[in-house]
Structures are given as C-alpha cells and as structure tokens.
Motif scaffolding. Structure first.
Motif, PDB file in Angstrom:
ATOM      1  N   VAL A   1       5.124  19.417 -56.694  1.00  0.00           N
ATOM      2  CA  VAL A   1       5.017  20.884 -56.666  1.00  0.00           C
ATOM      3  C   VAL A   1       6.300  21.542 -56.206  1.00  0.00           C
ATOM      4  CG1 VAL A   1       3.856  22.797 -55.508  1.00  0.00           C
ATOM      5  CG2 VAL A   1       2.520  20.860 -56.361  1.00  0.00           C
ATOM      6  N   LEU A   2       7.043  20.963 -55.251  1.00  0.00           N
ATOM      7  CA  LEU A   2       8.255  21.602 -54.721  1.00  0.00           C
ATOM      8  C   LEU A   2       9.302  21.877 -55.798  1.00  0.00           C
ATOM      9  CD1 LEU A   2       8.646  19.809 -51.261  1.00  0.00           C
ATOM     10  CD2 LEU A   2       8.051  22.201 -51.687  1.00  0.00           C
ATOM     11  N   PRO A   3       9.624  20.894 -56.676  1.00  0.00           N
ATOM     12  CA  PRO A   3      10.598  21.199 -57.753  1.00  0.00           C
ATOM     13  C   PRO A   3      10.117  22.342 -58.640  1.00  0.00           C
ATOM     14  CG  PRO A   3      10.306  18.843 -57.536  1.00  0.00           C
ATOM     15  CD  PRO A   3       9.264  19.490 -56.689  1.00  0.00           C
ATOM     16  N   PHE A   4       8.819  22.390 -58.884  1.00  0.00           N
ATOM     17  CA  PHE A   4       8.294  23.458 -59.726  1.00  0.00           C
ATOM     18  C   PHE A   4       8.490  24.822 -59.053  1.00  0.00           C
ATOM     19  CE2 PHE A   4       4.754  26.276 -60.837  1.00  0.00           C
ATOM     20  CZ  PHE A   4       4.903  26.356 -62.221  1.00  0.00           C
ATOM     21  N   ILE A   5       8.260  24.840 -57.721  1.00  0.00           N
ATOM     22  CA  ILE A   5       8.450  26.111 -56.985  1.00  0.00           C
ATOM     23  C   ILE A   5       9.904  26.545 -57.037  1.00  0.00           C
ATOM     24  CG2 ILE A   5       8.352  27.156 -54.686  1.00  0.00           C
ATOM     25  CD1 ILE A   5       5.904  25.402 -54.109  1.00  0.00           C
ATOM     26  N   GLN A   6      10.831  25.585 -56.845  1.00  0.00           N
ATOM     27  CA  GLN A   6      12.264  25.907 -56.905  1.00  0.00           C
ATOM     28  C   GLN A   6      12.650  26.408 -58.282  1.00  0.00           C
ATOM     29  OE1 GLN A   6      14.330  26.000 -54.358  1.00  0.00           O
ATOM     30  NE2 GLN A   6      12.755  25.276 -52.919  1.00  0.00           N
ATOM     31  N   TRP A   7      12.138  25.759 -59.294  1.00  0.00           N
ATOM     32  CA  TRP A   7      12.439  26.170 -60.679  1.00  0.00           C
ATOM     33  C   TRP A   7      11.896  27.552 -60.964  1.00  0.00           C
ATOM     34  CZ3 TRP A   7       8.900  26.486 -64.953  1.00  0.00           C
ATOM     35  CH2 TRP A   7       9.502  26.698 -66.199  1.00  0.00           C
ATOM     36  N   SER A   8      10.690  27.842 -60.423  1.00  0.00           N
ATOM     37  CA  SER A   8      10.087  29.158 -60.629  1.00  0.00           C
ATOM     38  C   SER A   8      10.910  30.245 -59.953  1.00  0.00           C
ATOM     39  CB  SER A   8       8.661  29.151 -60.073  1.00  0.00           C
ATOM     40  OG  SER A   8       8.073  30.425 -60.179  1.00  0.00           O
ATOM     41  N   LYS A   9      11.432  29.983 -58.744  1.00  0.00           N
ATOM     42  CA  LYS A   9      12.259  30.963 -58.041  1.00  0.00           C
ATOM     43  C   LYS A   9      13.566  31.229 -58.811  1.00  0.00           C
ATOM     44  CE  LYS A   9      10.601  30.154 -53.327  1.00  0.00           C
ATOM     45  NZ  LYS A   9      11.005  29.697 -51.963  1.00  0.00           N
ATOM     46  N   LYS A  10      14.134  30.138 -59.347  1.00  0.00           N
ATOM     47  CA  LYS A  10      15.395  30.281 -60.080  1.00  0.00           C
ATOM     48  C   LYS A  10      15.222  31.133 -61.322  1.00  0.00           C
ATOM     49  CE  LYS A  10      19.105  27.507 -62.037  1.00  0.00           C
ATOM     50  NZ  LYS A  10      19.594  26.137 -62.302  1.00  0.00           N
ATOM     51  N   LEU A  11      14.096  30.950 -62.017  1.00  0.00           N
ATOM     52  CA  LEU A  11      13.818  31.758 -63.205  1.00  0.00           C
ATOM     53  C   LEU A  11      13.628  33.221 -62.828  1.00  0.00           C
ATOM     54  CD1 LEU A  11      11.330  29.518 -65.273  1.00  0.00           C
ATOM     55  CD2 LEU A  11      13.733  30.015 -65.758  1.00  0.00           C
ATOM     56  N   LYS A  12      12.980  33.433 -61.706  1.00  0.00           N
ATOM     57  CA  LYS A  12      12.764  34.823 -61.276  1.00  0.00           C
ATOM     58  C   LYS A  12      14.077  35.516 -60.927  1.00  0.00           C
ATOM     59  CE  LYS A  12      10.010  37.582 -58.072  1.00  0.00           C
ATOM     60  NZ  LYS A  12       9.060  37.556 -56.958  1.00  0.00           N
ATOM     61  N   GLN A  13      14.982  34.754 -60.270  1.00  0.00           N
ATOM     62  CA  GLN A  13      16.280  35.305 -59.912  1.00  0.00           C
ATOM     63  C   GLN A  13      17.090  35.657 -61.157  1.00  0.00           C
ATOM     64  OE1 GLN A  13      17.967  32.325 -57.410  1.00  0.00           O
ATOM     65  NE2 GLN A  13      16.706  32.881 -55.583  1.00  0.00           N
ATOM     66  N   GLN A  14      17.020  34.755 -62.152  1.00  0.00           N
ATOM     67  CA  GLN A  14      17.761  35.002 -63.382  1.00  0.00           C
ATOM     68  C   GLN A  14      17.236  36.215 -64.116  1.00  0.00           C
ATOM     69  OE1 GLN A  14      17.468  31.327 -65.525  1.00  0.00           O
ATOM     70  NE2 GLN A  14      19.084  30.303 -64.317  1.00  0.00           N
ATOM     71  N   SER A  15      15.917  36.410 -64.058  1.00  0.00           N
ATOM     72  CA  SER A  15      15.339  37.560 -64.737  1.00  0.00           C
ATOM     73  C   SER A  15      15.683  38.858 -64.039  1.00  0.00           C
ATOM     74  CB  SER A  15      13.822  37.411 -64.835  1.00  0.00           C
ATOM     75  OG  SER A  15      13.237  37.412 -63.545  1.00  0.00           O
ATOM     76  N   ASP A  16      15.895  38.809 -62.703  1.00  0.00           N
ATOM     77  CA  ASP A  16      16.238  40.015 -61.972  1.00  0.00           C
ATOM     78  C   ASP A  16      17.671  40.472 -62.301  1.00  0.00           C
ATOM     79  OD1 ASP A  16      13.782  40.067 -60.819  1.00  0.00           O
ATOM     80  OD2 ASP A  16      14.389  39.037 -58.973  1.00  0.00           O
ATOM     81  N   LEU A  17      18.513  39.505 -62.682  1.00  0.00           N
ATOM     82  CA  LEU A  17      19.880  39.852 -63.050  1.00  0.00           C
ATOM     83  C   LEU A  17      19.910  40.525 -64.413  1.00  0.00           C
ATOM     84  CD1 LEU A  17      21.729  36.626 -61.842  1.00  0.00           C
ATOM     85  CD2 LEU A  17      21.611  38.827 -60.681  1.00  0.00           C
TER      86      LEU A  17
END
Length: 466
Positions: free
Chosen positions: A450-466
């Motif tokens: 689950v942890l890698p999935f959470i990290q990947w989800s945060k990274k996608l969210k950050q990219q979308s905010d840019l």
C-alpha cells in the motif's frame, strides 16, 4: 430417584402364604431344619432383623459393559456415543467426566491416552439426542383381559405404561418416532403385522394420533391368540430394509444413522408349538444378522414357578426343568385356562440378550410402567468429543474407552476396540500462536504493497496541481 444414583431395592415377604391344596407335590423342608426353635437354625427375631438390615444396605450398581455404540467424524474431530451398562443391561448414569479415558493410536501407530480436559464428556442428559425409531409390539391376545396381581386389567396396565413412555419422550423433546403395533390373530379383533401397518403407524412422539390410537386399543375386547415370532420378524425386517446397516455409521447423505429399537410387550407365549424350536432359532438368527436393532422384552405376568405353585399339576416340575409346555400340558387352574397365565420367560429373555436389550418381567401395572421407564433410559448415551491425535484424510485409528470410577464400583473397565475412520476432508483450525505470525506477515505485506501506491497517488496529485 436422581439420575446420579441407581438404587437396588430388596423386598421380603412376611405375609402368610395361601394354602396350596396340591400338598403332595410340595417340596418338603429338610428334617434338620424342621421344628427348630428360636435358638436353632430356624426363624428367629434376630435373624429376621439382620435380614431386614442387610436388605436396606445400599448396594452399588456394578458396571459390566462399556461400548462405543456409534461414532462420527468432522474434520479431525471425533464424536463417540458410549453406553455404560450394569449386569442387567440397564444404563448407568451420573459418571463424572474424569472417569473416562480415550485410548487411541495416531496414523503412525503410536498410542495416545486422552482424558479431561483433552476430551469433553456430555452426560446422557446433556448429550445431543440422535434420531431414534421405536417399534412397540403390543400383545392383543385374549389373555390381556385378565387382571394382574394388583387387580388391574393387563391391557389397561400396558396401554397406560406405553402412554407414560411417550410422555417421557415428549417431555425430553427427543427426536423419536414411535410405531405402536398391535398383534394377535384368530378372532374378530385380529391384528396382522405387515410392512404397511408398521410404516403407517410410525409417528413423531409429539403426534396426538398416538394418544388416539392408545385410547382405541384400550377399548378392544381382546380375544386373539399370541403369535410372537411373525410380528417380531416382520418388524426387524422392516427396520433393516428402511435403514440398511453401514460399517461407517454414516449413510449415503452423510448423516448419522438413526438408533433402532423394538419393545416387545407380551403376557403370553408363542402358541404355534409345532416345530417351535426351529421357529425360535430362525428369529434368533435374524436378530444376530441385524445387530444394529435392539430388542427389549417385557413379559407381563407371573413367573412360571409362581404359576406352578398355585396350580394343580399331575407331577411336580422342578425349577431347572420348568418349561412352557410342561406347565401348559401338565398343570391346570380350577375355573381358568392356565394357558392365559403363562409367560415365556426363557424365550423373551433370550431374544433381549441376543440383541443387547433389557428383559423385564413385571407382575403388575405399576411395575410395567417402571420397566418402560427403564427402557426410556436407553434412548440416551454418554457423548465424548475430542480431537484425534496424528490424523489425516481417511486414516483409521483403533480406539477404545476406559472407565475408572472406584466410588461407583468401576475399576478399569474397557470397551472393545473400534476402528474410527477419519473424514476424507480434514480441516484444522489454527491456534492463536500459529495465527499471530501469519497476521503480522499479512499486515507487513499489506503495508509494503500500500505505501508505494500512496506515494504514487501523491505524486500524481502534485503533478496535476502544476
């Protein structure tokens, strides 16, 4: 009487005996004992007092048989139904859990002895009742109109006793089906026993039709002749064909086979005497071939010895040569047909003994009711539950029961060995210590995934905010 004890009662008859006009046939007292005074070997108040005190002393009911009656398995769990009987084949109740031991072997042949708390023992009152079928054969011969020693008409005594038996079953809410099967032939009120009559009469103990049937039978002006062997044979064959025996104690639908019992209540003897020994041997052979069926016999009436003593006989018949035919052909009762008072104790006893059943010979209605209460106790057994050591799918484990209860007069009583076959599917529940590491591992794997999935989800969210 509580279920935790069995009492034996002794009765001494101090009444004045009735005169016997057949004096020439009486056994005379030895001269050495005749005319003794209080100081001799004859009767004295001191001896009488000692006899009374001896009779009042408690006597333990000694167990002589322990038997694994049936068994079943679920995964690696074994359930045994166990009977503990005294020397009269009457169940012994009230044994503590600590008195039982299970001696078994694992799949490698290593012996194991299990006792509490490794085994759980349920008393007969606590055990899970098993479906039971009881066929009650009721003699409707003309002799049932006679009165017993308590001046109660035998038919009334028998019907009321059966009614009491049914009420006991209902009170315990036991899964018991009962078939009341009247038998007798040769008059206007004859009862032929066939497969159809047996099957049609089987009803749940709670069915009110049983009460109605008893009410109707009590009103019958009985007149038939007693044919014991044909009704018994037909009943045993019916139960055998309806519930074929299985060595595994499990039927084709994986359900435990029901218990099968017959109660034969008769006040007479088999009247067809031509080739009677061969007829009886055929019955015994049938019973031996169907050991899954237990037959209890109840002979309602006075003993042959008592009947001989009050009859007028052409010659004296000693006890060791006392038979139905000797009394029927060699004795008579003034004003009565002696054949209406003869009970074939020997045949009824052997029928019960062949099947491991109980035989009782009550002389009055109250004793008949007590006899049926005794038969009722056979509907329940001890139940022993345990986990089979070293078992696997379809493995066979030689097993026997051992009982030690010194306070009940039982010392190292063992059953015969029974081969217990385990289920084809074995499921073993894991202990907490076994489950804990698996739980920790599962949580760890879950976090790692689950942890890698959470990290990947945060990274996608950050990219979308840019």
């Amino acid at each position: 009487m509580t279920t935790n004890s069995i009492a034996l009662f002794f009765m001494t008859d101090f009444s004045i005996p009735k005169p016997n006009h057949n004096k020439a046939l009486k056994t005379l007292a030895p001269p050495s004992l005749a005319g003794k005074g209080a100081g001799g070997l004859g009767f004295s108040p001191l001896i009488a007092l000692a006899a009374i005190l001896l009779n009042l002393a408690p006597t333990p009911a000694i167990a002589t048989t322990v038997k694994i009656d049936r068994w079943s398995t679920t995964s690696d769990r074994v359930t045994l139904k166990v009977k503990v009987l005294n020397n009269n084949r009457i169940p012994i109740l009230g044994l503590e859990e600590q008195a039982f031991r299970v001696k078994t072997k694992d799949k490698f042949g290593n012996p194991h002895t299990l006792q509490s708390p490794e085994i759980r023992v349920l008393s007969p009152e606590e055990s899970h009742p098993q479906q039971t079928y009881v066929a009650i054969l009721l003699d409707m011969s003309g002799s049932m109109k006679q009165k017993d020693t308590a001046r109660v008409k035998k038919l009334d005594g028998a019907v009321n006793a059966i009614r009491g038996f049914i009420n006991l079953v209902k009170a315990e809410n036991l899964p018991v089906d009962i078939s009341i099967i009247p038998f007798g032939e040769g008059c206007n009120h004859s009862y032929q026993v066939t497969t159809k009559t047996i099957e049609d009469n089987f009803k749940s103990a709670s069915n009110s039709e049983l009460e109605k049937q008893l009410d109707e039978l009590a009103k019958v002006p009985v007149c038939a002749a007693t044919n014991i062997y044909q009704p018994l044979t037909e009943t045993v064959k019916y139960l055998r064909n309806r519930f074929p025996p299985s060595p595994s104690e499990i039927d084709a639908q994986d359900k435990p086979l029901p218990k099968l019992s017959v109660i034969l209540l008769s006040d007479g003897f088999h009247v067809y005497r031509n080739n009677e020994p061969q007829q009886f041997e055929n019955v015994i052979n049938l019973l031996k071939q169907n050991s899954q069926i237990t037959v209890h016999t109840l002979g309602y009436g006075e003993s042959l010895a008592h009947l001989r003593n009050r009859a007028i006989c052409f010659k004296y018949i000693p006890d060791d040569r006392l038979t139905v035919d000797d009394v029927a052909n060699g004795c008579r009762l003034p004003g009565s047909d002696i054949q209406e008072f003869i009970v074939d104790e020997d045949r009824l006893k052997k029928i019960a003994q062949t099947t491991g059943g109980i035989h009782e010979f009550p002389e009055d209605a109250e004793a008949v009711a007590k006899s049926l209460k005794t038969f009722f106790t056979t509907l329940r057994e001890y139940e022993i539950i345990y986990q089979q050591p070293g078992s696997d799918r379809a493995t066979i484990h030689p097993t026997k029961i051992e009982i030690n209860s010194p306070d009940r007069g039982i010392n190292t009583l063992q059953s015969e060995t029974e081969n217990i076959r385990m289920s084809n599917f074995i499921y073993r529940a894991l202990t907490f210590t076994q489950r804990l590491p698996l739980l920790i591992l599962t949580v760890f794997i879950g976090l790692v995934g689950v942890l890698p999935f959470i990290q990947w989800s945060k990274k996608l969210k950050q990219q979308s905010d840019l």
